[in-house]
Design a protein around this motif. Sequence first.
Motif, PDB file in Angstrom:
ATOM      1  N   PRO A  51     -54.855  61.216  76.293  1.00 56.90           N
ATOM      2  CA  PRO A  51     -55.808  60.541  77.287  1.00 56.90           C
ATOM      3  C   PRO A  51     -57.233  60.852  76.698  1.00 56.90           C
ATOM      4  O   PRO A  51     -57.678  61.713  76.292  1.00 56.90           O
ATOM      5  CB  PRO A  51     -55.351  61.296  78.467  1.00 56.90           C
ATOM      6  N   VAL A  52     -57.847  59.629  76.801  1.00 54.11           N
ATOM      7  CA  VAL A  52     -59.338  59.565  76.338  1.00 54.11           C
ATOM      8  C   VAL A  52     -60.099  58.695  77.532  1.00 54.11           C
ATOM      9  O   VAL A  52     -59.530  58.085  78.280  1.00 54.11           O
ATOM     10  CB  VAL A  52     -59.375  59.001  74.925  1.00 54.11           C
ATOM     11  N   ASP A  53     -61.325  58.612  77.274  1.00 49.34           N
ATOM     12  CA  ASP A  53     -62.375  58.095  77.934  1.00 49.34           C
ATOM     13  C   ASP A  53     -62.193  56.650  78.163  1.00 49.34           C
ATOM     14  O   ASP A  53     -62.202  55.885  78.808  1.00 49.34           O
ATOM     15  CB  ASP A  53     -63.759  58.579  77.864  1.00 49.34           C
ATOM     16  N   ARG A  54     -62.279  56.183  76.540  1.00 50.36           N
ATOM     17  CA  ARG A  54     -62.265  54.594  76.584  1.00 50.36           C
ATOM     18  C   ARG A  54     -61.180  54.369  75.234  1.00 50.36           C
ATOM     19  O   ARG A  54     -61.478  54.713  74.381  1.00 50.36           O
ATOM     20  CB  ARG A  54     -63.514  54.270  76.082  1.00 50.36           C
ATOM     21  N   ALA A  55     -60.406  53.346  75.708  1.00 51.90           N
ATOM     22  CA  ALA A  55     -59.310  53.103  74.914  1.00 51.90           C
ATOM     23  C   ALA A  55     -58.986  51.745  74.325  1.00 51.90           C
ATOM     24  O   ALA A  55     -59.202  51.037  75.724  1.00 51.90           O
ATOM     25  CB  ALA A  55     -57.810  53.899  75.284  1.00 51.90           C
ATOM     26  N   LEU A  56     -59.152  51.316  73.277  1.00 53.44           N
ATOM     27  CA  LEU A  56     -58.717  49.960  72.971  1.00 53.44           C
ATOM     28  C   LEU A  56     -57.221  50.001  72.480  1.00 53.44           C
ATOM     29  O   LEU A  56     -56.971  50.747  71.584  1.00 53.44           O
ATOM     30  CB  LEU A  56     -59.577  49.296  71.923  1.00 53.44           C
ATOM     31  N   ILE A  57     -56.416  49.187  73.225  1.00 56.22           N
ATOM     32  CA  ILE A  57     -54.873  49.173  72.746  1.00 56.22           C
ATOM     33  C   ILE A  57     -54.371  48.018  72.130  1.00 56.22           C
ATOM     34  O   ILE A  57     -54.768  46.862  72.582  1.00 56.22           O
ATOM     35  CB  ILE A  57     -54.158  49.508  74.121  1.00 56.22           C
ATOM     36  N   THR A  58     -53.802  47.975  71.136  1.00 59.41           N
ATOM     37  CA  THR A  58     -53.328  46.803  70.510  1.00 59.41           C
ATOM     38  C   THR A  58     -52.065  46.397  70.960  1.00 59.41           C
ATOM     39  O   THR A  58     -51.909  44.897  71.127  1.00 59.41           O
ATOM     40  CB  THR A  58     -52.930  47.193  68.924  1.00 59.41           C
ATOM     41  N   HIS A  59     -51.117  46.850  71.609  1.00 67.28           N
ATOM     42  CA  HIS A  59     -50.033  46.291  72.260  1.00 67.28           C
ATOM     43  C   HIS A  59     -49.268  47.482  73.153  1.00 67.28           C
ATOM     44  O   HIS A  59     -49.397  48.580  72.954  1.00 67.28           O
ATOM     45  CB  HIS A  59     -48.965  45.847  71.106  1.00 67.28           C
ATOM     46  N   GLY A  60     -48.413  46.670  73.796  1.00 61.27           N
ATOM     47  CA  GLY A  60     -47.541  47.278  74.921  1.00 61.27           C
ATOM     48  C   GLY A  60     -46.394  48.479  74.524  1.00 61.27           C
ATOM     49  O   GLY A  60     -45.839  49.296  75.454  1.00 61.27           O
ATOM     50  N   HIS A  61     -46.090  48.662  73.284  1.00 55.11           N
ATOM     51  CA  HIS A  61     -45.156  49.763  72.808  1.00 55.11           C
ATOM     52  C   HIS A  61     -45.660  50.980  73.209  1.00 55.11           C
ATOM     53  O   HIS A  61     -46.835  51.332  73.101  1.00 55.11           O
ATOM     54  CB  HIS A  61     -44.959  49.474  71.422  1.00 55.11           C
TER      55      HIS A  61
END
Length: 336
Positions: A28-38
Amino acid sequence: MQARDLLHPRPEGLYCPPGDFFIDPVRPVDRALITHGHSDHARAGHRHVLATQQTLDIMALRYGEDFAHSSQAAPYGETIDVNGVRVSFHPAGHVLGSAQIAVEHGGIRIVASGDYKRAPDPTCADFELVPCDVFITEATFGLPVFRHPRPRDEIGRLLKSVSQFPERAHLVGAYALGKAQRVIRLIRDCGYDQPIYIHGALARLCDYYDTQGIDLGPLEPATVEGSAKRDFSGAIVVGPPSAFADRWARRFPDPVTAFASGWMRIRQRVKQRGVELPLILSDHSDWDELTRTITETGAREVWVTHGREEALVRWCELQGVAARPLHLVGYEDEAE
Ligand SMILES: [Zn+2]
């Protein structure tokens, strides 16, 4: 500014100091950019998540609406300012909503491609080539021995078996996000229009794909209690691989077990899993797709993550492209 000042690995994941964000963090982090749902890329518990709308929807389906404190949708191709760093999301061709993330600052553009493939997939947007200075690539199938066959031919073998053994059920193992829907869509594209039976674990994601305009044809639950065994004679049943060891799988008459995965290239894995009908179908790039993509991005430097890093790093060096493994941990590839 050097590329490693813009993005570098930390225990939580790939970190951008000037933008103060992580890409696909495993903690868990403050700000995450996520590439895809896997699940190895998209985890619950971040404070703020930036991802495509489809990835956000998929995270909400899997983890509940409160998967993050707040979220923002990134439309493909739109530039978003994150603490002065320009980021943009571009189709990765991996699963519905999947994106490569371009990070631009101080005259450097790095593309973190997440998981990607170049082969056409009717269940998601096609991979888009993004020229960059540094390309971060996965290497799940990063060995020259991996050359994926044509998906249509693999599905053709499944349908041939269905017609050869009309008294047997065909159980197709396919991961719940992406692979299952792709298998079903490919079966439809080969002209099979009878109901396909799905395990309950696939229902919500298949419904979601339907709302996104991906027609999977008639689907029926394969979890009906008390149904006579003969009900499934000649049927195609799709379920997550984990369900195949369950009592669930025993209701089907003399089943032919199939498994749709890039790993079905390897005989030992076919044997280990007791798969009768291996279907080599991958949502990851094979060796040719990886090397072609690296060349086409024009990147002067390549960083290799999760998978078989060494061979791809060596290949880059032979091409005169600087390359290094990133040694990111925590990406075990649920989807293959
Ligand atoms: Zn993936």
